[in-house]
Structure formats: C-alpha cells, structure tokens
Design a protein around this motif. Structure first.
Motif, PDB file in Angstrom:
ATOM      1  N   GLY A  31       0.045  -0.758   0.197  1.00 52.96           N
ATOM      2  CA  GLY A  31      -0.682   0.280   0.216  1.00 52.96           C
ATOM      3  C   GLY A  31       0.830   1.098   0.044  1.00 52.96           C
ATOM      4  O   GLY A  31       0.363   1.811   0.306  1.00 52.96           O
ATOM      5  N   ALA A  32       2.352   1.477  -1.230  1.00 56.71           N
ATOM      6  CA  ALA A  32       2.732   2.507  -1.003  1.00 56.71           C
ATOM      7  C   ALA A  32       2.850   3.402  -1.535  1.00 56.71           C
ATOM      8  O   ALA A  32       3.453   4.269  -1.463  1.00 56.71           O
ATOM      9  N   ALA A  33       1.904   3.426  -2.343  1.00 55.65           N
ATOM     10  CA  ALA A  33       1.337   4.904  -3.597  1.00 55.65           C
ATOM     11  C   ALA A  33       1.589   5.637  -3.370  1.00 55.65           C
ATOM     12  O   ALA A  33       1.575   6.534  -3.316  1.00 55.65           O
ATOM     13  N   ARG A  34       0.808   5.698  -1.938  1.00 54.35           N
ATOM     14  CA  ARG A  34       0.382   7.008  -1.246  1.00 54.35           C
ATOM     15  C   ARG A  34      -0.556   6.844   0.355  1.00 54.35           C
ATOM     16  O   ARG A  34      -0.144   5.724   0.695  1.00 54.35           O
ATOM     17  N   ARG A  64       3.359   6.063   1.566  1.00 58.63           N
ATOM     18  CA  ARG A  64       4.481   6.424   1.466  1.00 58.63           C
ATOM     19  C   ARG A  64       4.980   6.906   2.649  1.00 58.63           C
ATOM     20  O   ARG A  64       6.021   7.601   2.227  1.00 58.63           O
ATOM     21  N   SER A  65       4.297   7.339   3.329  1.00 60.76           N
ATOM     22  CA  SER A  65       4.427   7.942   4.758  1.00 60.76           C
ATOM     23  C   SER A  65       6.012   7.019   4.921  1.00 60.76           C
ATOM     24  O   SER A  65       6.863   7.349   5.571  1.00 60.76           O
ATOM     25  N   HIS A  66       5.585   5.880   5.340  1.00 64.79           N
ATOM     26  CA  HIS A  66       6.410   4.775   6.043  1.00 64.79           C
ATOM     27  C   HIS A  66       7.590   4.974   4.312  1.00 64.79           C
ATOM     28  O   HIS A  66       8.562   4.514   5.596  1.00 64.79           O
ATOM     29  N   PRO A 114      -1.201   4.324 -10.744  1.00 71.05           N
ATOM     30  CA  PRO A 114       0.387   4.172 -10.940  1.00 71.05           C
ATOM     31  C   PRO A 114       1.139   5.580 -10.997  1.00 71.05           C
ATOM     32  O   PRO A 114       2.516   5.507 -10.968  1.00 71.05           O
ATOM     33  N   ASP A 115       1.050   6.632 -10.870  1.00 64.01           N
ATOM     34  CA  ASP A 115       1.111   8.190 -10.922  1.00 64.01           C
ATOM     35  C   ASP A 115       1.579   7.967  -9.349  1.00 64.01           C
ATOM     36  O   ASP A 115       2.652   8.795  -8.897  1.00 64.01           O
ATOM     37  N   ASP A 116       0.475   7.378  -8.636  1.00 61.70           N
ATOM     38  CA  ASP A 116       0.845   8.402  -7.131  1.00 61.70           C
ATOM     39  C   ASP A 116       2.239   7.009  -7.283  1.00 61.70           C
ATOM     40  O   ASP A 116       3.164   7.441  -6.117  1.00 61.70           O
ATOM     41  N   VAL A 126       8.057   6.700  -5.344  1.00 57.40           N
ATOM     42  CA  VAL A 126       9.606   6.376  -6.041  1.00 57.40           C
ATOM     43  C   VAL A 126      10.658   8.091  -5.693  1.00 57.40           C
ATOM     44  O   VAL A 126      12.116   7.896  -5.206  1.00 57.40           O
ATOM     45  N   ALA A 127      10.017   9.123  -6.879  1.00 58.44           N
ATOM     46  CA  ALA A 127      10.739  10.189  -6.234  1.00 58.44           C
ATOM     47  C   ALA A 127      10.955  10.691  -5.042  1.00 58.44           C
ATOM     48  O   ALA A 127      11.669  11.135  -4.635  1.00 58.44           O
ATOM     49  N   GLN A 128       9.917  10.415  -3.794  1.00 55.88           N
ATOM     50  CA  GLN A 128      10.078  11.459  -2.545  1.00 55.88           C
ATOM     51  C   GLN A 128      10.966  10.300  -1.905  1.00 55.88           C
ATOM     52  O   GLN A 128      11.941  10.845  -0.870  1.00 55.88           O
ATOM     53  N   VAL A 129      11.413   8.959  -2.612  1.00 57.90           N
ATOM     54  CA  VAL A 129      12.073   8.148  -1.829  1.00 57.90           C
ATOM     55  C   VAL A 129      13.099   7.982  -2.127  1.00 57.90           C
ATOM     56  O   VAL A 129      14.498   8.279  -1.278  1.00 57.90           O
TER      57      VAL A 129
END
Length: 273
Positions: free
Chosen positions: A13-16, A20-22, A52-54, A59-62
C-alpha cells in the motif's frame, strides 16, 4: 549514520497515504524500500484508489530522501505475485529485514452497494493480504534470525465502533481485530528466532482513504451518533501520516528492540473513550 542503514523494508500500500509516508521515513533512516501497491480500482470501493502515478511519486520522494527503492504493482491478494516481486527486488537490494503490511481498503457501505461483496473484499485485502505479505517475505527474516514486522491495523481493531452493520464497515472492523490475533501468534512463533512482531492502531489519518467525497457524504447523511463514535479524546479530527510513521520507525529500529507482541495505539486517545 541512519538507524536503519543496510536494512531492506517491504511496504505494501505504498503508493500514497500512510504507505508512502512509511517508505519516506524509513528511507531517511537508511533503509532500502520495496514498495508495492495494486495501483488499480477494486469495484466495491467507493473512493478512488491509488494509481501508477501515485506510486511513481512515492519513488520520487524516496529517492529525494536519499533512499534506494524498487516499486512494483501487485495485488496483496495474490501470494504468487508478491513472492515474485519481493524475490526480484531482493536480488537487487538484498534480503528483507522489515515487513510493513500496510495495504488496506475501507469500503463505506453506501446504499445500493452489495454488502456481501464489500465484506468479502475487505477480508481478502485487509486480512488475507496481510497474511500473504508476511508469508511472501518472512523467510528472509527467518534465514537471518532477525527482523521486525509491523501489521497496520486500526483503532477499529481494538473497538467495534466502526461496523454499523454495513458490509464494508463490518468487514473492516472484523479484519482489523483479526490482525491482533495474527500479530500475537506470529510474535510467539517468531520471537525465539529473533524476530519481533507488533501491530499499530491509528485513529483516522489524513489520507485519501478517509478524506474523500464518498466518506464525507456518508457522514453527512449518517445519524449523529455515528460521527460521535469516531471522535478522538484529544481535540483533533485526525492525525497525520507522519505521526504513524514515527511510531513505525520506533517499532522497526533498535530503539524498540525489546518491543514485541504489542498492539500499539497512535490514536489521540480514541481507544480510551
């Protein structure tokens, strides 16, 4: 030096939202990330799910946080797909040390929805999907004789106020309660092998899962007692994803090295009401 230097974490559940925060929080602490999300709509879910954009934004933020990441679209209901994604990623990043089973859905149970389908879908994603996530990656932790697992539950895994008899809400409360039993069983099994297992129980978090038109419409039309049952003890309507990530980071790092078998609320006092 980061608290998680050299570690590899798989996060579903990493897309947003929380996922994503984790991912960003663990990357900042030095972990490499295997980010997994379905990036597709499940028909019984009334709000828009991740895209997919999420996932590309995660990816960009990591990477912006200085982390290494491999992202893949996979459904947690598909154990074979999870195994393939994790195995392929491990060949590039190294074997998994941390499992964060975060993927989940929260169908609301609006009028006209098939309550049986909603109930089954929630159980499949929020319970069976967590089992599949652990099953797909835990072998790497066992081989090392160390590691940490966090099952992302909810305050609705500690209290039954989220059901209201609807298929989606009832399934959500059932699945999130079941994660506590799964966590305790895994903690007993894996503890002697040096692996810690905990669950985390957020109150409402400011993510697209609860901040959407379908959820707003549900509360606007519901009996006032429904809204009252979701209020926190502290005077905040919800917490931020980063608040949950801070607790996750504690659980998976050496700071929490002797914490296992714990159902940890991060809930602004919700469970004390």
């Amino acid at each position: 030096m980061g608290a998680l230097d050299g570690k590899v974490a798989v996060i579903t559940g990493a897309a947003r939202g929380q996922g994503r925060s984790h991912a960003v929080a663990l990357a900042r602490a030095g972990a490499a990330v295997i980010a997994i999300d379905i990036c597709a709509q499940i028909p019984s879910v009334e709000y828009p799910m991740a895209t997919p954009d999420d996932l590309a934004e995660t990816v960009a933020q990591v990477r912006g946080a200085g982390g290494r990441i491999i992202a893949a679209e996979a459904d947690v209901r598909d154990l074979g797909a999870l195994r393939t994604v994790i195995s392929d990623a491990e060949s590039q990043l190294g074997s998994v040390d941390i499992i964060i089973a975060n993927a989940g859905i929260a169908p609301i149970g609006l009028p006209g929805q098939d309550s049986v389908t909603q109930f089954n879908d929630v159980i499949d994603v929020n319970l069976r999907g967590v089992y599949n996530t652990v099953k797909a990656a835990v072998g790497s932790l066992i081989a090392k004789g160390s590691g940490s697992i966090v099952l992302v539950s909810s305050t609705q895994g500690l209290k039954g106020t989220g059901g209201h008899g609807a298929g989606g809400g009832l399934g959500y409360a059932c699945a999130k309660h079941a994660l506590v039993g799964m966590m305790r069983s895994l903690a007993n099994w894996l503890g002697p092998q040096g692996i810690r297992v905990n669950s985390i129980h957020p109150t409402g978090v400011a993510t697209p899962m609860i901040q959407n038109a379908a959820m707003e419409g549900f509360f606007a039309a519901a009996d006032p007692s429904v809204f009252e049952s979701t209020k926190n003890l502290l005077p905040v309507p919800w917490v931020q994803p980063e608040d949950i990530s801070n607790a996750v980071l504690y659980l998976v790092s050496d700071t929490g090295r002797y914490v296992t078998g714990v159902a940890l609320p991060v809930d602004a006092g919700f469970s004390a009401r």
